[in-house]
Design a protein around this motif. Structure first.
Motif, PDB file in Angstrom:
ATOM      1  N   GLY A  11     -69.508  -4.630  -2.186  1.00 48.18           N
ATOM      2  CA  GLY A  11     -68.761  -4.525  -1.042  1.00 48.18           C
ATOM      3  C   GLY A  11     -68.892  -6.137  -0.248  1.00 48.18           C
ATOM      4  O   GLY A  11     -67.769  -6.575   0.122  1.00 48.18           O
ATOM      5  N   LEU A  12     -69.836  -6.854  -0.333  1.00 48.00           N
ATOM      6  CA  LEU A  12     -69.809  -7.983   0.262  1.00 48.00           C
ATOM      7  C   LEU A  12     -69.073  -9.038  -0.357  1.00 48.00           C
ATOM      8  O   LEU A  12     -68.165  -9.490   0.252  1.00 48.00           O
ATOM      9  CB  LEU A  12     -71.288  -8.580   0.241  1.00 48.00           C
ATOM     10  N   GLU A  13     -69.086  -8.922  -1.640  1.00 52.79           N
ATOM     11  CA  GLU A  13     -68.061  -9.636  -2.479  1.00 52.79           C
ATOM     12  C   GLU A  13     -66.768  -9.412  -2.395  1.00 52.79           C
ATOM     13  O   GLU A  13     -65.976 -10.302  -2.373  1.00 52.79           O
ATOM     14  CB  GLU A  13     -68.689  -9.770  -4.302  1.00 52.79           C
ATOM     15  N   SER A  14     -66.260  -8.073  -2.515  1.00 50.98           N
ATOM     16  CA  SER A  14     -64.959  -7.993  -2.312  1.00 50.98           C
ATOM     17  C   SER A  14     -64.236  -8.190  -0.819  1.00 50.98           C
ATOM     18  O   SER A  14     -63.213  -8.815  -0.832  1.00 50.98           O
ATOM     19  CB  SER A  14     -64.649  -6.249  -2.400  1.00 50.98           C
ATOM     20  N   THR A  15     -65.198  -8.250   0.024  1.00 50.35           N
ATOM     21  CA  THR A  15     -64.952  -8.465   1.347  1.00 50.35           C
ATOM     22  C   THR A  15     -64.734  -9.923   1.689  1.00 50.35           C
ATOM     23  O   THR A  15     -63.537 -10.348   2.094  1.00 50.35           O
ATOM     24  CB  THR A  15     -65.820  -7.971   2.582  1.00 50.35           C
ATOM     25  N   ILE A  16     -65.647 -10.743   1.060  1.00 54.16           N
ATOM     26  CA  ILE A  16     -65.423 -12.153   1.282  1.00 54.16           C
ATOM     27  C   ILE A  16     -64.230 -12.606   0.326  1.00 54.16           C
ATOM     28  O   ILE A  16     -63.522 -13.561   0.590  1.00 54.16           O
ATOM     29  CB  ILE A  16     -66.689 -12.729   1.029  1.00 54.16           C
ATOM     30  N   ALA A  17     -64.010 -12.223  -0.763  1.00 50.70           N
ATOM     31  CA  ALA A  17     -63.094 -12.683  -1.791  1.00 50.70           C
ATOM     32  C   ALA A  17     -61.739 -12.471  -1.321  1.00 50.70           C
ATOM     33  O   ALA A  17     -60.662 -13.174  -1.593  1.00 50.70           O
ATOM     34  CB  ALA A  17     -63.133 -12.003  -2.979  1.00 50.70           C
ATOM     35  N   ALA A  18     -61.520 -11.506  -0.345  1.00 48.94           N
ATOM     36  CA  ALA A  18     -60.293 -11.159   0.208  1.00 48.94           C
ATOM     37  C   ALA A  18     -59.738 -12.212   1.308  1.00 48.94           C
ATOM     38  O   ALA A  18     -58.641 -12.127   1.372  1.00 48.94           O
ATOM     39  CB  ALA A  18     -60.232  -9.646   0.715  1.00 48.94           C
ATOM     40  N   TYR A  19     -60.629 -12.754   1.945  1.00 45.88           N
ATOM     41  CA  TYR A  19     -60.211 -13.551   3.219  1.00 45.88           C
ATOM     42  C   TYR A  19     -59.676 -15.024   2.612  1.00 45.88           C
ATOM     43  O   TYR A  19     -59.896 -15.656   1.703  1.00 45.88           O
ATOM     44  CB  TYR A  19     -61.718 -14.191   3.821  1.00 45.88           C
ATOM     45  N   GLU A  20     -58.359 -15.288   3.192  1.00 45.34           N
ATOM     46  CA  GLU A  20     -57.496 -16.150   2.730  1.00 45.34           C
ATOM     47  C   GLU A  20     -58.223 -17.658   2.926  1.00 45.34           C
ATOM     48  O   GLU A  20     -57.737 -18.663   2.159  1.00 45.34           O
ATOM     49  CB  GLU A  20     -56.251 -15.999   3.201  1.00 45.34           C
ATOM     50  N   GLU A  21     -58.913 -17.788   4.026  1.00 46.73           N
ATOM     51  CA  GLU A  21     -59.659 -19.041   4.009  1.00 46.73           C
ATOM     52  C   GLU A  21     -60.871 -19.475   2.985  1.00 46.73           C
ATOM     53  O   GLU A  21     -60.968 -20.557   2.843  1.00 46.73           O
ATOM     54  CB  GLU A  21     -60.380 -18.838   5.626  1.00 46.73           C
ATOM     55  N   VAL A  22     -61.137 -18.538   2.126  1.00 48.55           N
ATOM     56  CA  VAL A  22     -62.107 -18.655   1.102  1.00 48.55           C
ATOM     57  C   VAL A  22     -61.404 -19.100  -0.181  1.00 48.55           C
ATOM     58  O   VAL A  22     -60.562 -18.221  -0.774  1.00 48.55           O
ATOM     59  CB  VAL A  22     -63.053 -17.468   0.643  1.00 48.55           C
ATOM     60  N   VAL A  23     -61.560 -20.254  -0.659  1.00 53.86           N
ATOM     61  CA  VAL A  23     -60.658 -20.886  -1.802  1.00 53.86           C
ATOM     62  C   VAL A  23     -61.602 -20.894  -3.152  1.00 53.86           C
ATOM     63  O   VAL A  23     -61.059 -21.099  -4.218  1.00 53.86           O
ATOM     64  CB  VAL A  23     -59.984 -22.146  -1.593  1.00 53.86           C
ATOM     65  N   GLU A  24     -62.805 -20.514  -2.847  1.00 53.49           N
ATOM     66  CA  GLU A  24     -63.818 -20.679  -3.940  1.00 53.49           C
ATOM     67  C   GLU A  24     -64.995 -19.673  -3.700  1.00 53.49           C
ATOM     68  O   GLU A  24     -65.420 -19.865  -2.192  1.00 53.49           O
ATOM     69  CB  GLU A  24     -64.258 -22.185  -4.272  1.00 53.49           C
ATOM     70  N   PHE A  25     -65.382 -19.179  -4.414  1.00 49.67           N
ATOM     71  CA  PHE A  25     -66.316 -18.052  -4.012  1.00 49.67           C
ATOM     72  C   PHE A  25     -67.496 -18.068  -5.325  1.00 49.67           C
ATOM     73  O   PHE A  25     -66.844 -17.408  -6.577  1.00 49.67           O
ATOM     74  CB  PHE A  25     -65.988 -16.809  -3.736  1.00 49.67           C
ATOM     75  N   ARG A  26     -68.817 -18.020  -5.342  1.00 46.77           N
ATOM     76  CA  ARG A  26     -69.745 -18.221  -6.426  1.00 46.77           C
ATOM     77  C   ARG A  26     -70.803 -17.388  -6.136  1.00 46.77           C
ATOM     78  O   ARG A  26     -71.550 -17.812  -5.020  1.00 46.77           O
ATOM     79  CB  ARG A  26     -69.921 -19.416  -7.068  1.00 46.77           C
ATOM     80  N   ARG A  27     -71.320 -16.774  -7.117  1.00 45.67           N
ATOM     81  CA  ARG A  27     -72.704 -16.227  -7.048  1.00 45.67           C
ATOM     82  C   ARG A  27     -73.586 -17.032  -7.854  1.00 45.67           C
ATOM     83  O   ARG A  27     -73.137 -17.459  -9.048  1.00 45.67           O
ATOM     84  CB  ARG A  27     -72.543 -14.600  -7.417  1.00 45.67           C
ATOM     85  N   VAL A  28     -74.791 -17.445  -7.426  1.00 44.87           N
ATOM     86  CA  VAL A  28     -75.649 -18.263  -8.157  1.00 44.87           C
ATOM     87  C   VAL A  28     -76.684 -17.979  -8.360  1.00 44.87           C
ATOM     88  O   VAL A  28     -77.393 -17.005  -7.813  1.00 44.87           O
ATOM     89  CB  VAL A  28     -75.690 -20.041  -7.437  1.00 44.87           C
ATOM     90  N   PHE A  29     -77.664 -18.300  -9.399  1.00 44.00           N
ATOM     91  CA  PHE A  29     -78.878 -18.076  -9.531  1.00 44.00           C
ATOM     92  C   PHE A  29     -79.798 -18.776  -8.623  1.00 44.00           C
ATOM     93  O   PHE A  29     -79.423 -19.785  -8.065  1.00 44.00           O
ATOM     94  CB  PHE A  29     -79.457 -18.500 -10.892  1.00 44.00           C
ATOM     95  N   GLY A  30     -80.787 -17.924  -8.142  1.00 41.68           N
ATOM     96  CA  GLY A  30     -81.840 -18.685  -6.932  1.00 41.68           C
ATOM     97  C   GLY A  30     -81.212 -18.526  -5.840  1.00 41.68           C
ATOM     98  O   GLY A  30     -80.499 -17.529  -5.299  1.00 41.68           O
TER      99      GLY A  30
END
Length: 152
Positions: A87-106
């Motif tokens: 839910g968090l990922e789909s919400t944030i990915a939908a924002y037009e202001e967000v041009v890159e979104f990565r889940r990282v280790f650690g």
């Protein structure tokens, strides 16, 4: 052509020139890499079919359309259940202001690259769109001072 070892110098030159200008004509590209147009076009098609070239796009100057402030945002989450994270990922990915979104280790768990008009616009974005998303525990924002090298 599934791995990097199979790319020769000409393939790498083709990739370099297309990264610099994806609108090059095949004739111009062939000239730059030292081929005639037909074999150059075959190589480009092979690179596309192999999934090495994944597309072509226009690069936009963010300042020209009112998005002159770039902020790198790190987010730490306080949950580990998959449904909340999705839910968090789909919400944030939908924002037009967000041009890159990565889940990282650690830690942190996520990095975002956000483009907005100015500091007031970023404050509004963070307070109205990020803070309050279920699972968000901590948000750290780092406005960009200067871009030194960018590869799109």
């Amino acid at each position: 052509m599934s791995n990097e070892r199979e790319l020769d110098r000409i393939d790498r030159d083709i990739l370099f020139h297309l990264q610099q200008d994806g609108r090059l004509t095949n004739v111009e590209l062939a000239k730059r890499v030292g081929l005639t147009p037909p074999p150059c076009l075959r190589r480009v098609k092979r690179l596309e079919e192999a999934g090495i070239i994944t597309g072509y796009r226009a690069r936009i100057n963010p300042e020209a359309f009112g998005r002159g402030l770039e902020v790198t945002v790190s987010i730490e989450v306080s949950v580990s259940d998959l449904k909340t994270l999705e839910g968090l990922e789909s919400t944030i990915a939908a924002y037009e202001e967000v041009v890159e979104f990565r889940r990282v280790f650690g830690t942190p768990d996520y990095y975002l690259r956000v483009l907005v008009a100015d500091y007031a616009a970023y404050e509004a974005f963070q307070t109205s769109k990020i803070i309050g998303i279920p699972g968000v525990a901590r948000v750290i924002s780092q406005p960009t001072m200067k871009k030194i090298k960018v590869i799109d």
